[in-house]
Design an enzyme around this catalytic site. Structure first.
Site, short mmCIF file in Angstrom:
data_model
loop_
_atom_site.label_atom_id
_atom_site.label_comp_id
_atom_site.label_asym_id
_atom_site.label_seq_id
_atom_site.Cartn_x
_atom_site.Cartn_y
_atom_site.Cartn_z
N GLU A 147 79.15 20.34 -36.00
CA GLU A 147 79.99 21.00 -36.95
C GLU A 147 80.08 22.45 -37.06
OE1 GLU A 147 79.24 19.50 -41.02
OE2 GLU A 147 81.14 20.04 -41.50
N GLU A 242 84.77 15.23 -48.07
CA GLU A 242 83.66 15.79 -48.44
C GLU A 242 83.83 16.77 -49.79
OE1 GLU A 242 80.02 17.24 -45.59
OE2 GLU A 242 81.91 18.49 -45.81
MN MN Z 1 81.42 19.23 -43.82
#
Ligand code: MN
Length: 284
Positions: A147, A242
């Site tokens: 990420e 998210e």
């Molecule tokens: Mn994230």
């Protein structure tokens, strides 16, 4: 057709069996395909129970985590690198046991605000651990996606280009990139360039987060450009919603992510609106 997921912290602040089951039941009822489990503490996950619960609700598991100061594989301190290596291999075992083919998040370094740039030695340590982890992941049909997060959360990769450089330095072909609109908003020029730069081959996971981490569409992220760019590259992977609010707290992750405000209190309404928003944007 992309599978659409929701991060567990939308509903629950721990990964105990009853919490996970409760979360899966709500995510399934709303209509999600995937539920992302945060695995900062792999020992806390009862994979036997949880894998059956995923099957029961017909949801697909994905696993994510962020390393900490004590498990920072991008450190020069070999004790911390070793602790991070052990944590990642344990997390990979849990990923395999829970039946997931995706391990993503900030697995390349500590999820923390750093007080100095990365060092060459720390960077090489990170590469070395991820290289070994990728070898085991690939043998077990798990894809690692790294990420790209903002400058306050890592000094290893803040932009899509830095992720590509890292993967190039790794020299293994099957590690992918995980992009997130919340972070792109801070570090990139726009949403189309990074998505196109990574492309469908290398984009392993995509997080939809608003600039303040609240309801999708209530902030200023350019989701129109994001949806168009994902379509342009024919992105076929998972899209996960998210969001964080002080309403649902994981004692570690919430503080690390600086979740101080209450941006929503009704998890089900939030998640249900997010699913509608993503489906609308994808035209599905
Ligand atoms: Mn994230």
């Amino acid at each position: 057709m992309n599978k659409i997921g929701v991060h567990a912290l939308t509903f629950i602040g721990d990964i105990e069996n009853t919490s996970v089951e409760n979360c899966l039941s709500k995510a399934a009822k709303i209509g999600y395909d995937v539920m992302e489990l945060p695995l900062l503490n792999p020992d806390a996950l009862d994979t036997d129970f949880v894998s059956k619960a995923y099957e029961k609700f017909n949801l697909e598991p994905t696993v994510s985590l962020g390393l900490s100061y004590k498990t920072d594989i991008a450190s020069e301190d070999l004790d911390r690198v070793k602790a991070g290596r052990e944590l990642l291999f344990k997390a990979l075992d849990k990923t395999i046991d829970v039946g997931s083919s995706n391990l993503c998040g900030v697995i390349h370094s500590a999820l923390q605000k750093n007080d100095a740039p990365r060092t060459d030695v720390g960077y090489a340590n990170s590469l070395s651990v991820i290289r070994d982890l990728a070898e085991k992941a690939n043998k077990n049909n798990v894809t690692l996606s790294l990420e790209v997060v903002n400058r306050y959360e890592t000094n290893i990769m803040n932009t899509a280009q830095e992720a590509l450089n890292y993967i190039n330095d790794l020299g293994v072909s099957d590690v992918k990139v995980h992009l997130d609109t919340y972070h792109m908003n801070i570090e990139e020029n726009n949403y189309s360039e990074p998505i196109k730069k990574i492309g469908n081959d290398k984009l392993g996971m995509f997080h939809f987060g608003e600039n303040h981490r609240g309801y999708l569409g209530s902030g200023h992220i350019n989701f129109e450009e994001t949806f168009k760019s994902l379509k342009d590259i024919n992105y076929s992977g998972i899209i996960t919603f998210e969001s964080f609010s002080s309403e649902v707290v994981d004692p570690v992750l919430s503080n690390t992510l600086a979740v101080w405000r209450n941006l929503w209190s009704d998890s089900e309404d939030l998640a249900s609106e997010a699913l509608k928003f993503i489906k609308n944007g994808l035209g599905s």
